[in-house]
Design a protein around this motif. Structure first.
Motif, short mmCIF file in Angstrom:
data_model
loop_
_atom_site.label_atom_id
_atom_site.label_comp_id
_atom_site.label_asym_id
_atom_site.label_seq_id
_atom_site.Cartn_x
_atom_site.Cartn_y
_atom_site.Cartn_z
N ILE A 110 0.84 -1.19 0.00
CA ILE A 110 0.00 0.00 0.00
C ILE A 110 0.88 1.25 0.00
O ILE A 110 1.81 1.35 0.80
N TYR A 111 0.57 2.17 -0.88
CA TYR A 111 1.31 3.42 -0.97
C TYR A 111 0.33 4.58 -0.82
O TYR A 111 -0.62 4.70 -1.60
N ILE A 112 0.54 5.39 0.20
CA ILE A 112 -0.36 6.49 0.49
C ILE A 112 0.30 7.79 0.05
O ILE A 112 1.42 8.10 0.46
N LYS A 113 -0.41 8.54 -0.79
CA LYS A 113 0.15 9.79 -1.32
C LYS A 113 -0.02 10.90 -0.30
O LYS A 113 -1.13 11.17 0.15
N GLY A 114 1.09 11.53 0.06
CA GLY A 114 1.05 12.64 1.01
C GLY A 114 1.40 12.20 2.41
O GLY A 114 1.19 11.05 2.80
N GLU A 115 1.96 13.12 3.17
CA GLU A 115 2.34 12.81 4.55
C GLU A 115 1.09 12.62 5.40
O GLU A 115 0.01 13.08 5.04
N ASN A 116 1.26 11.95 6.51
CA ASN A 116 0.10 11.75 7.39
C ASN A 116 -0.09 12.97 8.29
O ASN A 116 0.49 14.01 8.06
N VAL A 127 -11.84 7.57 2.72
CA VAL A 127 -10.40 7.32 2.55
C VAL A 127 -9.74 7.25 3.93
O VAL A 127 -8.93 6.37 4.20
N GLN A 128 -10.12 8.17 4.81
CA GLN A 128 -9.57 8.16 6.17
C GLN A 128 -9.87 6.83 6.85
O GLN A 128 -9.02 6.25 7.50
N ARG A 129 -11.11 6.37 6.67
CA ARG A 129 -11.51 5.09 7.27
C ARG A 129 -10.69 3.95 6.68
O ARG A 129 -10.22 3.06 7.39
N LEU A 130 -10.51 3.97 5.36
CA LEU A 130 -9.74 2.92 4.69
C LEU A 130 -8.29 2.90 5.17
O LEU A 130 -7.73 1.84 5.45
N ILE A 131 -7.69 4.09 5.31
CA ILE A 131 -6.30 4.17 5.80
C ILE A 131 -6.22 3.58 7.21
O ILE A 131 -5.28 2.85 7.53
#
Length: 167
Positions: A110-116, A127-131
């Protein structure tokens, strides 16, 4: 004859399924596929499925892509700001594909675009829920953050090298 001896020497080609909202992450999806196909080593070992490159078929898209997830060895999920269109199961195809990969015990990257942190709060609620859900995932998962395609391909490269070493 020779065909037999040659095929037994040939290594397995692993199938990679790339998932992520097409409208938002088309560049990233394409970058990964091109990177793998243009790499001398990776192009021998990996075959990449990108939904936008699949020939149009008469069956509904959903069954096509879930079948592709099941047939793949590696699931690459790219997550951005948008959740994507919601299908008949009340979830987006990206989430549907992720759940299928989980059920089928695939290698999941899994690759998440952008810092957390602050950035995650700007994403779609779904998307927040999925992350969050991915965050609770157990073994067989890699979760990384990236800011641009150069970083993304570097991370994918490292993960695929690890995969080949383990195989």
């Amino acid at each position: 004859g020779c065909a037999v001896c040659c095929t037994s020497l040939h290594w397995k080609q692993y199938k990679i399924f790339i998932s992520g909202v097409q409208k938002e992450l088309g560049i990233e999806r394409r970058a990964i596929k091109n990177f793998i196909h243009e790499d001398v080593l990776f192009s021998e070992y990996f075959d990449v499925f990108l939904f936008e490159d699949a020939p149009a078929k008469s069956k509904p898209a959903e069954s096509v892509y879930l079948g592709e997830v099941r047939e793949s060895d590696i699931y690459i999920g790219i997550i951005g700001q948008q959740y994507g269109a919601i299908g008949k199961n009340k979830i987006s195809s990206t989430e549907e594909e992720f759940k299928e990969a989980k059920r089928s015990h695939k290698n999941i990257l899994i690759y998440i675009k952008g810092e957390n942190g602050k950035n995650d709060k700007k994403r779609d609620k779904s998307v927040q829920r999925l992350i969050e859900e991915i965050g609770h995932a157990q073994e067989g998962f890699t979760r990384k953050r990236f800011n641009n395609t150069v970083e993304l391909t570097r991370l994918v490269y490292a993960s695929l090298i690890d995969f080949l070493k383990e195989e």
